[in-house]
Design a protein around this motif. Structure first.
Motif, mmCIF file in Angstrom:
data_model
loop_
_atom_site.group_PDB
_atom_site.id
_atom_site.type_symbol
_atom_site.label_atom_id
_atom_site.label_comp_id
_atom_site.label_asym_id
_atom_site.label_seq_id
_atom_site.Cartn_x
_atom_site.Cartn_y
_atom_site.Cartn_z
ATOM 1 N N ILE A 82 0.873 -1.177 0.000
ATOM 2 C CA ILE A 82 0.000 0.000 0.000
ATOM 3 C C ILE A 82 0.908 1.225 0.000
ATOM 4 O O ILE A 82 1.712 1.419 0.918
ATOM 5 C CB ILE A 82 -0.934 0.012 1.236
ATOM 6 N N VAL A 83 0.781 2.026 -1.053
ATOM 7 C CA VAL A 83 1.644 3.198 -1.203
ATOM 8 C C VAL A 83 0.786 4.458 -1.258
ATOM 9 O O VAL A 83 -0.400 4.405 -1.592
ATOM 10 C CB VAL A 83 2.513 3.101 -2.484
ATOM 11 N N SER A 84 1.401 5.568 -0.932
ATOM 12 C CA SER A 84 0.712 6.856 -0.997
ATOM 13 C C SER A 84 1.560 7.804 -1.830
ATOM 14 O O SER A 84 2.732 8.036 -1.518
ATOM 15 C CB SER A 84 0.519 7.411 0.413
ATOM 16 N N VAL A 85 0.971 8.301 -2.915
ATOM 17 C CA VAL A 85 1.662 9.240 -3.795
ATOM 18 C C VAL A 85 0.749 10.432 -4.018
ATOM 19 O O VAL A 85 -0.402 10.275 -4.427
ATOM 20 C CB VAL A 85 2.003 8.583 -5.154
ATOM 21 N N ASN A 86 1.259 11.623 -3.744
ATOM 22 C CA ASN A 86 0.487 12.854 -3.904
ATOM 23 C C ASN A 86 -0.879 12.756 -3.226
ATOM 24 O O ASN A 86 -1.902 13.163 -3.771
ATOM 25 C CB ASN A 86 0.317 13.199 -5.391
ATOM 26 N N GLY A 87 -0.904 12.161 -2.030
ATOM 27 C CA GLY A 87 -2.144 12.079 -1.259
ATOM 28 C C GLY A 87 -3.108 10.989 -1.694
ATOM 29 O O GLY A 87 -4.195 10.875 -1.147
ATOM 30 N N VAL A 88 -2.732 10.184 -2.699
ATOM 31 C CA VAL A 88 -3.606 9.107 -3.169
ATOM 32 C C VAL A 88 -3.017 7.772 -2.725
ATOM 33 O O VAL A 88 -1.844 7.495 -2.961
ATOM 34 C CB VAL A 88 -3.720 9.129 -4.720
ATOM 35 N N GLU A 89 -3.856 6.958 -2.062
ATOM 36 C CA GLU A 89 -3.414 5.625 -1.654
ATOM 37 C C GLU A 89 -3.766 4.615 -2.724
ATOM 38 O O GLU A 89 -4.881 4.603 -3.235
ATOM 39 C CB GLU A 89 -4.068 5.214 -0.335
ATOM 40 N N ALA A 118 8.981 -0.839 -22.233
ATOM 41 C CA ALA A 118 8.005 0.120 -21.709
ATOM 42 C C ALA A 118 8.337 0.479 -20.270
ATOM 43 O O ALA A 118 8.088 1.588 -19.825
ATOM 44 C CB ALA A 118 6.602 -0.475 -21.788
ATOM 45 N N ALA A 119 8.905 -0.463 -19.517
ATOM 46 C CA ALA A 119 9.175 -0.239 -18.098
ATOM 47 C C ALA A 119 10.263 0.804 -17.869
ATOM 48 O O ALA A 119 10.377 1.344 -16.779
ATOM 49 C CB ALA A 119 9.561 -1.552 -17.427
ATOM 50 N N VAL A 120 11.067 1.113 -18.892
ATOM 51 C CA VAL A 120 12.164 2.068 -18.738
ATOM 52 C C VAL A 120 11.676 3.434 -18.241
ATOM 53 O O VAL A 120 12.341 4.097 -17.469
ATOM 54 C CB VAL A 120 12.956 2.167 -20.064
ATOM 55 N N ASP A 121 10.473 3.830 -18.640
ATOM 56 C CA ASP A 121 9.908 5.104 -18.201
ATOM 57 C C ASP A 121 9.708 5.152 -16.690
ATOM 58 O O ASP A 121 9.656 6.222 -16.104
ATOM 59 C CB ASP A 121 8.551 5.352 -18.872
ATOM 60 N N TYR A 122 9.534 4.002 -16.064
ATOM 61 C CA TYR A 122 9.207 3.954 -14.647
ATOM 62 C C TYR A 122 10.425 3.773 -13.756
ATOM 63 O O TYR A 122 10.288 3.645 -12.556
ATOM 64 C CB TYR A 122 8.246 2.782 -14.359
ATOM 65 N N ILE A 123 11.611 3.733 -14.349
ATOM 66 C CA ILE A 123 12.827 3.423 -13.592
ATOM 67 C C ILE A 123 13.603 4.695 -13.249
ATOM 68 O O ILE A 123 13.828 5.542 -14.101
ATOM 69 C CB ILE A 123 13.727 2.457 -14.405
ATOM 70 N N ASN A 138 10.282 4.598 -10.096
ATOM 71 C CA ASN A 138 9.720 5.925 -9.901
ATOM 72 C C ASN A 138 8.215 5.722 -9.775
ATOM 73 O O ASN A 138 7.509 5.568 -10.769
ATOM 74 C CB ASN A 138 10.044 6.836 -11.078
ATOM 75 N N LEU A 139 7.728 5.691 -8.555
ATOM 76 C CA LEU A 139 6.347 5.344 -8.278
ATOM 77 C C LEU A 139 5.357 6.314 -8.915
ATOM 78 O O LEU A 139 4.296 5.915 -9.395
ATOM 79 C CB LEU A 139 6.138 5.280 -6.768
ATOM 80 N N GLU A 140 5.706 7.595 -8.937
ATOM 81 C CA GLU A 140 4.791 8.574 -9.534
ATOM 82 C C GLU A 140 4.548 8.268 -11.006
ATOM 83 O O GLU A 140 3.420 8.345 -11.489
ATOM 84 C CB GLU A 140 5.340 9.992 -9.355
ATOM 85 N N LYS A 141 5.594 7.875 -11.734
ATOM 86 C CA LYS A 141 5.425 7.549 -13.152
ATOM 87 C C LYS A 141 4.658 6.244 -13.335
ATOM 88 O O LYS A 141 3.902 6.100 -14.284
ATOM 89 C CB LYS A 141 6.783 7.484 -13.857
#
Length: 156
Positions: A82-89, A118-123, A138-141
């Motif tokens: 369970i993660v929280s990013v920019n106030g969204v769980e 495709a995963a390269v954008d998230y690293i 990079n969880l936000e991406k």
């Protein structure tokens, strides 16, 4: 004292298929065993649905599907982080969550250039520790299109 804090980044290491990934602990609220998931119609294929976790409804993403990896049967080792990013769980399904480690910040190398991935954008980078190669996400991406989709649905 502050310099010491900057030298290490505390991360949670988890597995997807045969790879190890890491997320900074400041994003992580909990690591849960698998819960029953309620499907939500008209969501992206990697959005498995929602769970009710201690009275809070949390959307669940299957990280395998998000990265284009074949879905896996539910197993005892699987976890929901369970993660929280920019106030969204949001909950992300991973194959296993193994440990919390301190990564030396200066050991984080930039993204390897992988053509057609495709995963390269998230690293955010990769770290070599002994014989392990850990991919820093990079969880936000990872979550941005899902958040955008929820926003669009709410507006439309």
């Amino acid at each position: 004292m502050e310099d010491t804090l900057l030298e290490n980044q505390k991360v949670i290491v988890f597995q997807l298929q045969n790879e190890e990934y890491a997320l900074p602990v400041e994003y992580v609220g909990a690591i849960e065993r698998m819960h029953p998931i309620t499907r939500v119609p008209q969501t992206a294929s990697f959005v498995k649905g929602v769970i009710n976790l201690r009275g809070v409804v949390i959307p669940i993403i299957d990280l395998r599907l998000r990265f284009g990896i074949a879905e896996k049967e539910v197993s005892e080792e699987q976890r929901m982080i369970i993660v929280s990013v920019n106030g969204v769980e949001v909950g992300i399904i991973v194959d296993a969550a193994s440990d919390v480690i301190d990564l030396p910040v200066d050991s984080i190398e930039p993204n390897p250039e992988v053509v057609g991935s495709a995963a390269v954008d998230y690293i955010d980078g990769v770290v070599k520790i002994n014989d392990r190669l850990i991919i820093l996400l990079n969880l936000e991406k990872v979550l941005i299109s899902e958040q955008h989709q929820l926003t669009v649905k709410a507006e439309g």
